[in-house]
Motif scaffolding. Structure first.
Motif, PDB file in Angstrom:
ATOM      1  N   GLU A   1       5.050   4.083  -4.145  1.00 13.29           N
ATOM      2  CA  GLU A   1       4.645   5.408  -4.842  1.00 13.29           C
ATOM      3  C   GLU A   1       4.851   5.241  -6.427  1.00 13.29           C
ATOM      4  O   GLU A   1       4.574   6.050  -7.121  1.00 13.29           O
ATOM      5  CB  GLU A   1       5.597   6.393  -4.333  1.00 13.29           C
TER       6      GLU A   1
ATOM      7  N   ASN B   1      -3.568   7.595  -0.639  1.00 12.41           N
ATOM      8  CA  ASN B   1      -2.186   8.309  -0.034  1.00 12.41           C
ATOM      9  C   ASN B   1      -1.803   9.788  -0.534  1.00 12.41           C
ATOM     10  O   ASN B   1      -0.903  10.387   0.080  1.00 12.41           O
ATOM     11  CB  ASN B   1      -0.973   7.488  -0.308  1.00 12.41           C
TER      12      ASN B   1
ATOM     13  N   GLN C   1       0.816  -1.151   0.002  1.00 11.36           N
ATOM     14  CA  GLN C   1      -0.028   0.171  -0.131  1.00 11.36           C
ATOM     15  C   GLN C   1       0.910   1.233  -0.105  1.00 11.36           C
ATOM     16  O   GLN C   1       0.353   2.321  -0.240  1.00 11.36           O
ATOM     17  CB  GLN C   1      -0.850  -0.116   1.239  1.00 11.36           C
ATOM     18  N   ASP C   2       2.155   1.239   0.439  1.00 14.73           N
ATOM     19  CA  ASP C   2       2.845   2.260   0.308  1.00 14.73           C
ATOM     20  C   ASP C   2       3.843   2.570  -0.901  1.00 14.73           C
ATOM     21  O   ASP C   2       4.541   3.340  -0.982  1.00 14.73           O
ATOM     22  CB  ASP C   2       3.917   2.274   1.378  1.00 14.73           C
TER      23      ASP C   2
END
Length: 261
Positions: free
Chosen positions: A88, A135, A85-86
């Motif tokens: 980029e 995010n 999920q992190d």
């Protein structure tokens, strides 16, 4: 004060998921992003190929780990997006071609080409696009092809799928732009990869491709990495919804005849 432009290419501290990075242009993309400092998730259905790419990155001093993924399986793709999920950066490179004239193709050919090239891209964009939007940042780089713009006999289904990738890319760019997510397509030309082995085995076909481009040669896989790194990084912070040709001037060059003028 303007930023240092060189620093904008720095991907240190960013996680990049590169799908299809066990070989070919995907592997070259993963190696390039690692060179710019990214932590690379080497995602591929071919786990041995993914392991090889991880090894190459680690031997060069980079950070990488493998991820088994099947772009034709929605559950697998969604699980990967949850696990990372992190992330980029997402780079989508898998491709499959059934080089047959349309009258000789089967529905199975059609379904497989569309499922891998177009729907596989859709699955990945949707799953990772949602987490990036949540995010408030991210860059998605899809791989279409110059065949999205120009075709030859035997490329019909593949060309249609890649044209669809271009349109999906533009759509997601418009839908997620205000949420900090950029989405761009790369359109490779004639690159020497496992996908073009059939052409390489036919000297006349191979040479004709080389002579069509303005540079009069085929590209090596590493020559895609600069475009990927640019679109993944802040150096392209105002670039979204674009289709970046990396084709050696194929689309610029008529190629039929060079007059003596």
């Amino acid at each position: 004060m303007s930023p240092n432009i060189k620093d904008l290419f720095d991907l240190t501290g960013r996680k990049a998921v590169v799908v299809g990075s066990g070989s070919g242009l995907g592997q070259a993309s993963a190696l390039g992003l690692a060179d710019f400092g990214a932590e690379v998730i080497v995602a591929d259905l071919n786990v041995e190929g993914a392991a090889d790419t991880v090894r190459l990155i680690q031997e060069a001093g980079g950070t990488a780990s493998p991820l088994a993924i099947d772009v034709t399986d929605t559950a697998t793709v969604e699980a990967a997006a949850r696990e990372h999920q992190d992330a980029e950066v997402l780079v989508i490179t898998p491709g499959y071609n059934a080089r047959k004239r349309l009258l000789d193709t089967t529905e199975d050919d059609f379904d497989r080409v569309i499922d891998i090239n177009l729907k596989g891209t859709y699955r990945l964009m949707k799953a990772f696009g949602a987490t990036m939007a949540a995010n408030g940042k991210g860059s998605i780089v899809t791989f279409a092809s110059f065949r999205a713009l120009v075709v030859e006999p035997g490329q019909g289904i593949y060309a249609a799928a890649k044209a669809g990738v271009v349109q999906l890319t533009k759509t997601m760019a418009t839908e997620l732009g205000t949420q900090g997510v950029r989405v761009n397509a790369i359109l490779p030309g004639s690159f020497e990869t496992p996908l073009t082995t059939q052409i390489k085995n036919d000297t006349e076909w191979w040479d004709a491709y080389a002579n069509k481009s303005a540079l009069k040669r085929w590209a090596k896989p590493h020559e895609i990495a600069g475009a990927v790194a640019f679109l993944a990084s802040d150096a392209s912070s105002y670039v979204t919804g674009s289709s970046q040709l990396v084709d050696g001037g194929w689309m610029a060059n008529d190629g039929r005849f060079e007059p003596k003028v």
